[in-house]
Scaffold this active site. Structure first.
Site, PDB file in Angstrom:
ATOM      1  N   ASP A  32      65.612  32.463  -7.358  1.00 39.83           N
ATOM      2  CA  ASP A  32      65.603  33.929  -7.351  1.00 39.83           C
ATOM      3  C   ASP A  32      64.912  34.459  -8.605  1.00 39.83           C
ATOM      4  OD1 ASP A  32      66.104  36.489  -6.489  1.00 39.83           O
ATOM      5  OD2 ASP A  32      68.213  36.498  -7.075  1.00 39.83           O
ATOM      6  N   HIS A  49      55.541  34.916  -6.853  1.00 39.89           N
ATOM      7  CA  HIS A  49      55.762  33.849  -5.865  1.00 39.89           C
ATOM      8  C   HIS A  49      54.849  32.646  -6.143  1.00 39.89           C
ATOM      9  CE1 HIS A  49      58.535  36.361  -3.800  1.00 39.89           C
ATOM     10  NE2 HIS A  49      57.643  37.195  -3.302  1.00 39.89           N
ATOM     11  N   LEU A 143      63.366  10.423  -3.460  1.00 34.84           N
ATOM     12  CA  LEU A 143      64.031  11.730  -3.501  1.00 34.84           C
ATOM     13  C   LEU A 143      63.983  12.336  -2.109  1.00 34.84           C
ATOM     14  CD1 LEU A 143      65.212  14.235  -5.084  1.00 34.84           C
ATOM     15  CD2 LEU A 143      62.845  15.040  -5.241  1.00 34.84           C
TER      16      LEU A 143
END
Ligand code: FPP
Length: 254
Positions: A32, A49, A143
């Site tokens: 956020d 962004h 991962l």
């Protein structure tokens, strides 16, 4: 994926900062603050962004280095479709570019990708690339990267309830047998361990419809950093805070 050597953000030694402590198996992040980051710099939201995608790259790299096995990133919520069309197009454009430019490198780095959420809402080429990324990386084990796209926890739980009801109607499931384990097999996160740690950046302190079933016993860490400024040092801080928590899962201490 290049290891991002972005000046001050890699000066900290995250592995050193968490050495000898318990590393959470599954970290989930609510990313956020992209818009506020851009506004503070007098830039358009899309610049925030874009910088957020760089932070995504850093977070993936850091998680792998620290030995986190599962990393889930909340990249696009089901509510994000309500943003102005231009911003939705910016975000889907960044996703499209990410899928085209990063998957080969993620694959080479041993990252396995999985996407949760309502992918049918995205354009066909993106849906195709999501499936291809999952298939191409299916053999990787270093991962596990889960990216939540058009994801909303309430919709996920409602969808699971619908599937349970259909199984009962079809006679393949006895209502008496529905327990937590049976139910969660109908969630989009089937086979993924529950998150141990949820990190939210930007100083906001809420879950925003993210993994509501799965985070029943997660530790929550809220950081006063905007997502584009999140780097290895902030990741290490969150893991250090996690290591200080005593997890009891409802039992008594000791
Ligand atoms: C929250 O910032 C962030 C988002 C809604 C999108 C997160 C997306 C990225 C980090 C980039 C895309 C990711 C991938 C994997 C390609 P906000 O816009 O709500 O910020 P604000 O609260 O400050 O306005």
């Amino acid at each position: 994926m290049a290891i991002v050597a972005a000046g001050a953000q890699v000066e900290a030694d995250p592995a050193g900062a968490v050495a000898g402590t318990v590393v959470p198996r599954h970290v989930a992040i609510i990313m956020d603050g992209n818009g506020r980051w851009a506004a503070a710099k007098g830039l358009p939201r899309v610049a925030g962004h874009r910088a957020g995608v760089q932070a995504v790259r850093r977070a993936i790299e850091t998680a792998a280095e620290l030995g986190v096995q599962w990393l889930t990133l909340y990249a696009f919520s089901s509510e994000n479709w309500r943003r102005p069309l231009s911003e939705v197009m910016d975000l889907t454009g960044l996703l499209r570019h990410f899928l085209k430019s990063e998957i080969a490198e993620l694959k080479a780095e041993g990252v396995r990708l999985r996407f949760i959420g309502d992918r049918a809402r995205f354009e066909r080429d993106i849906q195709f690339d999501l499936g291809a990324a999952e298939r191409d990386t299916a053999g990787n084990t270093r991962l596990n990267l889960v990216i939540a796209l058009s994801y909303g926890a309430r919709a996920e739980i409602a969808s699971a309830a619908r599937a349970v009801a259909e199984a009962v109607r079809a006679g393949t499931l006895d209502p008496a047998e529905i327990d937590e384990a049976r139910f969660e097999a109908f969630l989009s996160t089937q086979g993924i361990p529950d998150p141990d740690l949820i990190i939210r950046t930007s100083g906001e302190q809420r879950l925003s419809n993210f993994l509501l079933w799965q985070c029943a016993y997660a530790e929550l860490v809220f950081l006063d950093v905007l997502w584009p400024d999140f780097g290895p040092a902030q990741f290490a801080d969150a893991l250090a805070e996690f290591a200080r928590r005593e997890r009891r899962f409802g039992a008594r201490p000791g």
